[in-house]
Motif scaffolding. Structure first.
Motif, mmCIF file in Angstrom:
data_model
loop_
_atom_site.group_PDB
_atom_site.id
_atom_site.type_symbol
_atom_site.label_atom_id
_atom_site.label_comp_id
_atom_site.label_asym_id
_atom_site.label_seq_id
_atom_site.Cartn_x
_atom_site.Cartn_y
_atom_site.Cartn_z
ATOM 1 N N THR A 339 1.282 -10.234 -5.540
ATOM 2 C CA THR A 339 2.089 -9.677 -4.463
ATOM 3 C C THR A 339 2.487 -10.793 -3.517
ATOM 4 O OG1 THR A 339 2.160 -8.120 -2.616
ATOM 5 C CG2 THR A 339 0.007 -9.027 -3.141
ATOM 6 N N LEU A 340 3.786 -10.848 -3.199
ATOM 7 C CA LEU A 340 4.290 -11.747 -2.166
ATOM 8 C C LEU A 340 4.247 -10.995 -0.851
ATOM 9 C CD1 LEU A 340 7.530 -13.561 -3.452
ATOM 10 C CD2 LEU A 340 5.293 -14.561 -3.002
ATOM 11 N N SER A 341 3.506 -11.502 0.120
ATOM 12 C CA SER A 341 3.417 -10.809 1.400
ATOM 13 C C SER A 341 3.950 -11.704 2.507
ATOM 14 C CB SER A 341 1.974 -10.385 1.686
ATOM 15 O OG SER A 341 1.229 -11.447 2.220
ATOM 16 N N GLY A 342 4.331 -11.096 3.603
ATOM 17 C CA GLY A 342 4.875 -11.825 4.743
ATOM 18 C C GLY A 342 5.799 -10.933 5.531
ATOM 19 N N ARG A 343 6.135 -11.381 6.724
ATOM 20 C CA ARG A 343 7.014 -10.590 7.591
ATOM 21 C C ARG A 343 8.414 -10.482 6.991
ATOM 22 N NH1 ARG A 343 5.932 -12.424 13.867
ATOM 23 N NH2 ARG A 343 3.737 -11.812 13.987
ATOM 24 N N ASN A 344 9.151 -9.490 7.461
ATOM 25 C CA ASN A 344 10.553 -9.389 7.060
ATOM 26 C C ASN A 344 11.280 -10.676 7.455
ATOM 27 O OD1 ASN A 344 10.352 -6.812 6.011
ATOM 28 N ND2 ASN A 344 10.869 -5.808 7.937
ATOM 29 N N GLY A 345 12.098 -11.212 6.545
ATOM 30 C CA GLY A 345 12.819 -12.441 6.825
ATOM 31 C C GLY A 345 12.064 -13.704 6.485
ATOM 32 N N SER A 346 10.873 -13.557 5.872
ATOM 33 C CA SER A 346 10.060 -14.746 5.560
ATOM 34 C C SER A 346 10.417 -15.369 4.214
ATOM 35 C CB SER A 346 8.568 -14.391 5.591
ATOM 36 O OG SER A 346 8.265 -13.405 4.612
ATOM 37 N N GLY A 347 11.403 -14.782 3.494
ATOM 38 C CA GLY A 347 11.883 -15.403 2.265
ATOM 39 C C GLY A 347 11.372 -14.800 0.985
ATOM 40 N N LYS A 348 10.745 -13.636 1.063
ATOM 41 C CA LYS A 348 10.154 -13.035 -0.143
ATOM 42 C C LYS A 348 11.225 -12.731 -1.190
ATOM 43 C CE LYS A 348 8.269 -9.624 2.147
ATOM 44 N NZ LYS A 348 8.738 -9.980 3.503
ATOM 45 N N SER A 349 12.292 -12.043 -0.771
ATOM 46 C CA SER A 349 13.351 -11.689 -1.729
ATOM 47 C C SER A 349 14.045 -12.932 -2.278
ATOM 48 C CB SER A 349 14.379 -10.761 -1.070
ATOM 49 O OG SER A 349 13.808 -9.498 -0.774
ATOM 50 N N SER A 350 14.177 -13.969 -1.454
ATOM 51 C CA SER A 350 14.809 -15.215 -1.914
ATOM 52 C C SER A 350 13.971 -15.874 -3.008
ATOM 53 C CB SER A 350 14.994 -16.179 -0.734
ATOM 54 O OG SER A 350 15.913 -15.660 0.207
ATOM 55 N N ILE A 351 12.648 -15.850 -2.858
ATOM 56 C CA ILE A 351 11.763 -16.399 -3.893
ATOM 57 C C ILE A 351 11.940 -15.628 -5.199
ATOM 58 C CG2 ILE A 351 9.336 -16.611 -4.588
ATOM 59 C CD1 ILE A 351 10.038 -18.786 -2.698
ATOM 60 N N LEU A 352 11.997 -14.289 -5.111
ATOM 61 C CA LEU A 352 12.160 -13.469 -6.313
ATOM 62 C C LEU A 352 13.484 -13.792 -7.002
ATOM 63 C CD1 LEU A 352 10.893 -9.909 -5.253
ATOM 64 C CD2 LEU A 352 9.589 -11.838 -6.121
ATOM 65 N N PHE A 481 -1.216 0.477 -2.293
ATOM 66 C CA PHE A 481 -0.692 0.027 -3.582
ATOM 67 C C PHE A 481 -1.082 -1.429 -3.833
ATOM 68 C CE2 PHE A 481 2.611 -1.748 -6.346
ATOM 69 C CZ PHE A 481 2.681 -0.794 -7.349
ATOM 70 N N CYS A 482 -0.884 -2.276 -2.841
ATOM 71 C CA CYS A 482 -1.230 -3.701 -2.998
ATOM 72 C C CYS A 482 -2.732 -3.876 -3.210
ATOM 73 C CB CYS A 482 -0.777 -4.488 -1.772
ATOM 74 S SG CYS A 482 1.020 -4.586 -1.596
ATOM 75 N N ARG A 483 -3.523 -3.102 -2.496
ATOM 76 C CA ARG A 483 -4.990 -3.211 -2.626
ATOM 77 C C ARG A 483 -5.443 -2.837 -4.032
ATOM 78 N NH1 ARG A 483 -9.429 0.097 -1.806
ATOM 79 N NH2 ARG A 483 -8.159 1.891 -1.212
ATOM 80 N N HIS A 484 -4.787 -1.838 -4.630
ATOM 81 C CA HIS A 484 -5.188 -1.384 -5.959
ATOM 82 C C HIS A 484 -4.639 -2.272 -7.077
ATOM 83 C CE1 HIS A 484 -5.689 2.859 -4.101
ATOM 84 N NE2 HIS A 484 -6.862 2.307 -4.260
ATOM 85 N N ILE A 485 -3.497 -2.921 -6.848
ATOM 86 C CA ILE A 485 -2.778 -3.573 -7.934
ATOM 87 C C ILE A 485 -2.922 -5.102 -7.944
ATOM 88 C CG2 ILE A 485 -0.476 -4.019 -8.885
ATOM 89 C CD1 ILE A 485 -1.765 -1.236 -9.431
ATOM 90 N N ALA A 486 -2.800 -5.742 -6.797
ATOM 91 C CA ALA A 486 -2.670 -7.208 -6.779
ATOM 92 C C ALA A 486 -3.953 -7.902 -7.217
ATOM 93 C CB ALA A 486 -2.275 -7.666 -5.385
ATOM 94 N N THR A 487 -3.797 -8.838 -8.167
ATOM 95 C CA THR A 487 -4.917 -9.724 -8.510
ATOM 96 C C THR A 487 -4.828 -11.027 -7.734
ATOM 97 O OG1 THR A 487 -3.637 -10.653 -10.374
ATOM 98 C CG2 THR A 487 -5.081 -8.772 -10.855
ATOM 99 N N LYS A 488 -3.621 -11.338 -7.219
ATOM 100 C CA LYS A 488 -3.414 -12.524 -6.382
ATOM 101 C C LYS A 488 -2.433 -12.172 -5.289
ATOM 102 C CE LYS A 488 -2.484 -16.380 -8.674
ATOM 103 N NZ LYS A 488 -1.990 -17.267 -9.781
ATOM 104 N N THR A 489 -2.626 -12.765 -4.109
ATOM 105 C CA THR A 489 -1.697 -12.572 -2.997
ATOM 106 C C THR A 489 -1.169 -13.917 -2.544
ATOM 107 O OG1 THR A 489 -2.856 -10.590 -2.233
ATOM 108 C CG2 THR A 489 -1.428 -11.695 -0.647
ATOM 109 N N VAL A 490 0.151 -14.030 -2.453
ATOM 110 C CA VAL A 490 0.798 -15.244 -1.934
ATOM 111 C C VAL A 490 1.411 -14.869 -0.589
ATOM 112 C CG1 VAL A 490 2.606 -16.952 -2.283
ATOM 113 C CG2 VAL A 490 1.280 -16.133 -4.241
ATOM 114 N N ARG A 491 0.929 -15.503 0.480
ATOM 115 C CA ARG A 491 1.415 -15.199 1.828
ATOM 116 C C ARG A 491 2.452 -16.225 2.255
ATOM 117 N NH1 ARG A 491 -1.960 -11.285 3.438
ATOM 118 N NH2 ARG A 491 -4.082 -11.291 2.611
ATOM 119 N N LEU A 492 3.604 -15.732 2.693
ATOM 120 C CA LEU A 492 4.674 -16.608 3.171
ATOM 121 C C LEU A 492 4.661 -16.620 4.698
ATOM 122 C CD1 LEU A 492 7.616 -15.639 0.775
ATOM 123 C CD2 LEU A 492 5.845 -17.354 0.457
#
Length: 492
Positions: A339-352, A481-492
């Motif tokens: 899961t890519l986490s971070g505030r809105n505008g932190s670049g998550k969609s751009s990374i995807l 959902f993130c707690r149940h699914i993510a095996t790794k978290t990347v924070r931006l």
């Protein structure tokens, strides 16, 4: 405190095949913090619009308060925020507005910026502040979390927990638990109100479902046993009746009165068994009406020939003078659920989008496996139109599998005949997810896939990802959902 009384409410859209509401009645206390839940397409937003008087209906809705609905329609998004708030509520008091914004962690300077320059989260908070300035209103809040990051959801949840007198439509379990004290649920066959938060309601529903399933199994066994006994008694009765006109082995004539009485007793017993069987069948038919079917889904992901699928090393994405994210480093290994986490505008969609192959300006090192097939789910559903059949053909996916997955996600067969442009927001997201599940890919990339999707479907998708362990990179602000699914978290 006063009551909103709904009596014998019946409603269907013009030209629709079936009623959305059919003779439903219930009462709502205007002091409640009421969470509103139910499968996509069951009529949550429709009910809010009925309260607002947007449609004609049969039955009655009576209330001593006026209703106000969120989100507002902003006609001039280029206007300053202060002017937008003035259009929403001309009689607002400035210090009261500042109090609400402070509770929502919004700084005063946003008031003097054009509304359209605010982030989606800031726009949501500003409209909520304006909403709660209005007095003697019962507030109808329709999915405020869809454009909020995790921090924003926490702030808005804390804000709503201090308020009362609202209906809140949301599919975020943690968010509902934070700020409601009653649940209004649209079930398969009725509408129910339960005291407590979402977890209380879900536990009560789970216990009721388990009880009904156990009762159903018991009644099935009883019906089978009673049916066998009734058949056996009927055969005995027929056999005894046949002896009335015969003779005994000793040569003596049969006592027809005795035999007739015995046959009548057998017949009466048979009829009693039939009545008991019918009663058991009727009792059984009253069960299971509101159990939500959530059949497991299936995903067949392609196996990649290398363990590492992609790598970002000190990647910075910059549009002109603005860097949306800097110094991002992580790898995607086979079997990762990141899961890519971070505030809105932190670049998550751009990374995807960068990983998906779009032309994104970046510096640093980005490597991706050769011939890597990616299945992408975007946030945007506005392009969906036409029939599901035509869409499946255009996407090159198996139509039967595509529709089977949609059926499991609670699509009725009637929906298959409709144009996708008429689908609810949640139904459109299910179309994109079902398409992705049909695609042969090494890596699934999902950008906020759960927006508008109902809670039970979220749980189905969780179960799928846990069971089949696909390699997936996703952005999602649903904490559970993130707690149940993510095996790794990347924070931006």
């Amino acid at each position: 405190m006063s009551l909103i009384q709904v009596k014998q409410l019946t409603f269907a859209y013009e030209g629709s095949y079936d009623n959305i509401f059919d003779d439903v009645s219930f009462n709502i206390d205007t002091d409640w913090k009421l969470g509103f839940t139910g499968r996509n397409g069951r009529g949550k937003t429709t009910f809010l619009n009925l309260l607002m008087g947007s449609y004609e209906y049969r039955g009655s809705i009576t209330a001593r308060v006026q209703f106000e609905i969120f989100p507002f329609h902003i006609a001039n998004k280029g206007a300053n925020v202060l002017d937008v708030i003035g259009d929403i509520y001309p009689d607002y008091v400035h210090w009261e507005l500042m109090r609400e914004l402070s509770l929502l962690k919004v700084s005063e300077d946003v008031l003097y910026r054009p509304f359209e320059t605010l982030s989606n989260g800031e726009q949501t908070k500003v409209m909520l502040a304006a909403l709660f300035l209005k007095e003697n209103r019962f507030l109808l809040i329709d999915e405020p979390t869809n454009h909020l990051d995790m921090e924003g959801r926490q702030q808005v949840g804390q804000y709503l927990s201090m308020k009362s007198g609202f209906i809140l439509v949301s599919h975020d379990r943690a968010f509902l638990d934070q700020c409601v004290d009653h649940i209004l649920s649209i079930n398969k066959t009725n509408i129910e109100i339960t005291k407590g938060n979402f977890s209380d309601w879900w536990e009560q529903k789970r216990r009721q479902d388990q009880y009904e399933l156990a009762e159903n199994d018991k009644l099935k066994r009883d019906i089978g046993r009673l049916a066998q006994a009734a058949e056996r008694t009927s055969r005995w009765s027929d056999a005894v009746e046949k002896t009335k006109n015969g003779t005994l082995n000793s040569g003596l004539k049969v006592d027809k009165g005795y035999v007739g009485h015995k046959a009548a007793k057998m017949m009466k017993r048979s009829k009693n068994l039939e009545h008991r069987q019918q009663a058991a069948i009727e009792e059984k038919s009253a069960l299971l009406k509101n159990i939500e079917t959530s059949e497991s889904l299936k995903l067949s992901q392609l196996s990649y020939h290398k363990s590492r699928l992609a790598e970002l090393d000190h990647v910075t994405i910059q549009y002109g003078d603005k860097a949306v994210c800097t110094d991002v480093s992580f790898t995607i290994e086979k079997g990762d659920r990141i899961t890519l986490s971070g505030r809105n505008g932190s670049g998550k969609s751009s990374i995807l989008k960068l990983i998906c192959g779009e032309e994104i300006p970046y510096s640093g090192t980005f490597r991706i496996g050769s011939r890597l097939k990616i299945s992408y789910v975007s946030q945007d559903t506005s392009h969906l139109q036409g029939t599901l059949t035509d869409y499946a053909k255009a996407q090159g996916i198996d139509e039967s599998l595509f529709k089977a997955i949609l059926r499991k996600l609670d699509f009725s067969r009637i929906q298959f005949e409709k144009d996708m442009s008429s689908f609810s927001g949640g139904q459109k997201k299910k179309v994109l997810i079902s398409k992705s599940l049909c695609e042969q890919a090494h890596l699934h990339i999902w950008d906020e896939p759960l927006n508008f999707i109902d809670v039970i479907s979220r749980m189905q998708i969780e179960q799928l990802l846990q069971e089949y362990n696909p390699t997936i990179l996703f952005v999602e602000h649903d904490r559970e959902f993130c707690r149940h699914i993510a095996t790794k978290t990347v924070r931006l």
